[in-house]
Every structure is written in C-alpha cells, then in structure tokens.
Design a protein around this motif. Sequence first.
Motif, mmCIF file in Angstrom:
data_model
loop_
_atom_site.group_PDB
_atom_site.id
_atom_site.type_symbol
_atom_site.label_atom_id
_atom_site.label_comp_id
_atom_site.label_asym_id
_atom_site.label_seq_id
_atom_site.Cartn_x
_atom_site.Cartn_y
_atom_site.Cartn_z
ATOM 1 N N ASP B 24 0.841 -1.197 0.000
ATOM 2 C CA ASP B 24 0.000 0.000 0.000
ATOM 3 C C ASP B 24 0.872 1.241 0.000
ATOM 4 O OD1 ASP B 24 -1.683 -2.042 2.109
ATOM 5 O OD2 ASP B 24 -2.778 -1.176 0.420
ATOM 6 N N TYR B 25 0.395 2.285 -0.630
ATOM 7 C CA TYR B 25 1.157 3.520 -0.640
ATOM 8 C C TYR B 25 0.252 4.693 -0.311
ATOM 9 C CZ TYR B 25 -0.726 4.024 -5.411
ATOM 10 O OH TYR B 25 -1.553 4.120 -6.497
ATOM 11 N N THR B 26 0.861 5.776 0.123
ATOM 12 C CA THR B 26 0.068 6.939 0.532
ATOM 13 C C THR B 26 0.281 8.147 -0.373
ATOM 14 O OG1 THR B 26 1.821 7.613 2.064
ATOM 15 C CG2 THR B 26 0.065 6.219 2.960
ATOM 16 N N SER B 28 0.127 10.153 -3.518
ATOM 17 C CA SER B 28 -0.606 10.111 -4.785
ATOM 18 C C SER B 28 0.258 10.555 -5.964
ATOM 19 C CB SER B 28 -1.857 10.989 -4.702
ATOM 20 O OG SER B 28 -1.504 12.313 -4.360
ATOM 21 N N SER B 52 1.458 3.651 -13.708
ATOM 22 C CA SER B 52 0.116 3.975 -13.210
ATOM 23 C C SER B 52 -0.933 4.052 -14.317
ATOM 24 C CB SER B 52 0.136 5.295 -12.438
ATOM 25 O OG SER B 52 0.538 6.348 -13.288
ATOM 26 N N LYS B 68 -5.294 1.959 -8.338
ATOM 27 C CA LYS B 68 -4.916 3.342 -8.007
ATOM 28 C C LYS B 68 -5.873 3.973 -7.012
ATOM 29 C CE LYS B 68 -4.621 4.868 -12.250
ATOM 30 N NZ LYS B 68 -4.641 3.604 -13.030
ATOM 31 N N LYS B 71 -4.895 2.850 -3.805
ATOM 32 C CA LYS B 71 -3.454 3.016 -3.575
ATOM 33 C C LYS B 71 -2.865 1.686 -3.086
ATOM 34 C CE LYS B 71 -3.208 7.983 -2.700
ATOM 35 N NZ LYS B 71 -4.627 8.351 -2.695
ATOM 36 N N HIS B 72 -3.117 0.671 -3.867
ATOM 37 C CA HIS B 72 -2.727 -0.687 -3.479
ATOM 38 C C HIS B 72 -2.187 -1.430 -4.684
ATOM 39 C CE1 HIS B 72 -3.038 -4.552 -1.357
ATOM 40 N NE2 HIS B 72 -3.469 -5.033 -2.503
#
Lengths: 114, 112
Positions: B24-26, B28, B52, B68, B71-72
Amino acid sequence: GAVVSQHPSWVICKSGTSVKIECRSLDFQATTMFWYRQFPKQSLMLMATSNEGSKATYEQGVEKDKFLINHASLTLSTLTVTSAHPEDSSFYICSARRDLGEQYFGPGTRLTVT
Amino acid sequence: DQQVKQNSPSLSVQEGRISILNCDYTNSMFDYFLWYKKYPAEGPTFLISISSIKDKNEDGRFTVFLNKSAKHLSLHIVPSQPGDSAVYFCAAKGGTASKLTFGTGTRLQVTL
C-alpha cells in the motif's frame, strides 16, 4: 541485466576508524548512483544520491560529514564512513542508473564496527 | 513517515500454490511501481514493474496488479517454487522525484 559490484562485501573495523566502500557499474556508464542502508528486517533507506562530477544530495537526517560520497567517474562511486561507531554497523547497498533508466543494485557491503 | 507499506512481514505458501504479496502507498504522486526480490546479504534484483497508466502487468509466473483508487498493488506468483523464497520489496517513485521509496519487505517462504 547490468552488473553493479561493491567492494568489500564485508568489513569489520574498530570504532573511530574510517571505512571506504566502492561501488562500480561494470558494463554501463552510471550517470546517477544511489547509496542505501538497511538495518535487519527493515526497509532500504536511501542515504544519498550522487551524480557524476557533482556533489551528492543527502536525505534528511543523513550526516554528510560522516558519510562522504564521491562519484568521480561514470563507473565508480565511493562511500566513506568516517569515524565509524557501532551504531553505523549496517548493510550498505549501492545502485547505479544510466540516465533515467532502470536502477541496478550492487550485492551490498556488511559493515560491523566493534 | 512510511509512504510505502507492506503490512505482512512474512508469508508461507506451499509449492505450486499462488503467493500474493501486498503493498500500500500513501503518496498520490507515485506513478511507477516496482517489485524487487532480495536474498540475505545480497542486493535487490528487479522482478517486475507497472506504470500507473496500467492496472496489470504480467511476466511469466509474476503478475503485478495496481489499484490506483485504493493506492494498493499486489504481486502474484503462480505457481510458487521453493526458489522464490526470499524477501520481496515493493518500491515506488513518481512526480519530480526520481528516487525509489521502498516498502518494509515481506519474507516469502515456499514450502515443499
């Protein structure tokens, strides 16, 4: 894939001494080299980015006077840990990149400071 | 501030089954994602990446999925083999930053 070497692969030094780690791109010219540090069971933390012929850009919290980085040629970057202390013991990994292409990682250097 | 997270520190999968590693990312601004495999005392080796603009990329036994909106991203390995046992890192980069941000890694063990 491209080959990146590091030397030495492991080093033990006494507290207060300095250690130099070399990173070489063997089959391509690396315009950018990166130095990472990894603690056991943790992520790779970027320490600094260096472009050939210019000063390295250090990440926040990394002491530039302690971790000296030189990127003198398109195939060689060095990291010198000055006045090493036991808390500097870690696994140091470099990576090299040509222009904005793929990053290739070296095998890493394990530093133990006694 | 851990911008890329791998919440499972370890995963055990039987040989021949599917391994699913999550990330997971935070941030954007991240628009390019990579998976690396790492053996102890060695540097990471590149496995597969995804931009992306895509939601899936496949390379042999490895498939990366990107969601997207959530965010995974996930890495699927099928069939899993004992040689796949290693630590897997996801990494991300994007925007004006050209540097990679790594996750904390997931140790995969493929059992016989």
